[in-house]
Enzyme design. Structure first.
Site, PDB file in Angstrom:
ATOM      1  N   GLU A   1      -2.864   7.187  -6.190  1.00 54.42           N
ATOM      2  CA  GLU A   1      -2.948   6.247  -7.308  1.00 54.42           C
ATOM      3  C   GLU A   1      -4.041   6.679  -8.271  1.00 54.42           C
ATOM      4  O   GLU A   1      -5.111   7.098  -7.837  1.00 54.42           O
ATOM      5  CB  GLU A   1      -3.219   4.835  -6.789  1.00 54.42           C
ATOM      6  CG  GLU A   1      -2.062   4.309  -5.977  1.00 54.42           C
ATOM      7  CD  GLU A   1      -2.271   2.889  -5.466  1.00 54.42           C
ATOM      8  OE1 GLU A   1      -3.340   2.294  -5.713  1.00 54.42           O
ATOM      9  OE2 GLU A   1      -1.361   2.374  -4.812  1.00 54.42           O
TER      10      GLU A   1
ATOM     11  N   HIS B   1      -0.806  -0.652  -9.688  1.00 54.40           N
ATOM     12  CA  HIS B   1      -1.487  -1.410  -8.636  1.00 54.40           C
ATOM     13  C   HIS B   1      -2.665  -2.208  -9.193  1.00 54.40           C
ATOM     14  O   HIS B   1      -3.757  -2.218  -8.628  1.00 54.40           O
ATOM     15  CB  HIS B   1      -1.942  -0.491  -7.503  1.00 54.40           C
ATOM     16  CG  HIS B   1      -2.231  -1.246  -6.224  1.00 54.40           C
ATOM     17  ND1 HIS B   1      -1.315  -2.080  -5.636  1.00 54.40           N
ATOM     18  CD2 HIS B   1      -3.334  -1.291  -5.448  1.00 54.40           C
ATOM     19  CE1 HIS B   1      -1.850  -2.604  -4.541  1.00 54.40           C
ATOM     20  NE2 HIS B   1      -3.068  -2.147  -4.405  1.00 54.40           N
TER      21      HIS B   1
ATOM     22  N   ARG C   1       0.853  -1.188   0.000  1.00 54.86           N
ATOM     23  CA  ARG C   1       0.000   0.000   0.000  1.00 54.86           C
ATOM     24  C   ARG C   1       0.885   1.232   0.000  1.00 54.86           C
ATOM     25  O   ARG C   1       2.005   1.214   0.493  1.00 54.86           O
ATOM     26  CB  ARG C   1      -0.888   0.047   1.252  1.00 54.86           C
ATOM     27  CG  ARG C   1      -1.953  -1.019   1.310  1.00 54.86           C
ATOM     28  CD  ARG C   1      -3.077  -0.727   0.317  1.00 54.86           C
ATOM     29  NE  ARG C   1      -4.110  -1.728   0.350  1.00 54.86           N
ATOM     30  CZ  ARG C   1      -4.228  -2.737  -0.510  1.00 54.86           C
ATOM     31  NH1 ARG C   1      -3.337  -2.902  -1.464  1.00 54.86           N
ATOM     32  NH2 ARG C   1      -5.216  -3.581  -0.418  1.00 54.86           N
TER      33      ARG C   1
END
Length: 189
Positions: free
Chosen positions: A116, A135, A87
């Site tokens: 993100e 991600h 994370r």
């Protein structure tokens, strides 16, 4: 760093496929549990000093937010690579920029970001020794089906009075157990 489900799989691949020695840091697991998951338990600083590859696989929580900063990057070897699929906010992006700019580590593999997706002009994307992804490594049909199944199993288990095996915030369990007992007449286990 972190020997849960993802960390365990990475340890298996590193040991079995690549023949690597796996050092592991996870304050919630005993040395015996870590050995069963494929890692040798060490302290974080020792892992950073000794590792050629540092892979971050822990959840973002109070004790992991900002866990890897300038001090920790300074412990890494110049030939080491920093890899994170965990994370954002576990590592300090500015500190990582500094060690990459100054060539104090060999490179980084980044799948998570403070924001993100990262903007195309993100400072860490300027380096030719940074491999970046948005991600989405776990976005497969199988992964999404497993995530839905696991969430449903945990919800059903909790409603049956069982403590979920993947409890993200275990500190709330005692309060939940009291409410559950008031509502259903028995203490969940």
């Amino acid at each position: 760093v972190g020997l849960g489900n993802v960390g365990r799989r990475i340890a298996e691949l590193c040991k079995g496929l690549l023949g690597m020695k796996v050092l592991a840091y996870d304050p919630y697991l005993s040395a015996t549990e870590m050995a069963a998951r494929g890692g040798e338990k060490v302290e974080l600083d020792d892992l950073l000093r000794a590792s050629d590859y540092v892979s971050i696989n822990c959840p973002l929580a109070r004790d992991t937010r900002g866990m890897i900063g300038a001090r920790e990057f300074a412990l890494m070897q110049p030939h080491a690579y920093y890899i994170t699929t965990a994370r954002g906010f576990i590592h300090d992006e500015a500190a990582l920029f500094d060690v990459l700019r100054d060539k104090r580590i060999a490179g980084a593999g980044l799948d998570v970001w403070d924001k993100e997706p990262p903007q195309p002009d993100h400072p860490l994307l300027q380096f030719d020794n940074v491999l970046a992804s948005p991600h989405t490594a776990g976005v497969t049909r199988e992964a999404r089906a497993n995530m839905g199944r696991i969430a449903a199993e945990q919800m059903l288990g909790a409603l049956d009075g069982k403590r979920p095996p993947r409890l993200i915030n275990p500190e709330v369990w005692p309060a939940y157990a009291k409410r559950f007992e008031r509502a259903f007449g028995f203490t969940p286990g």
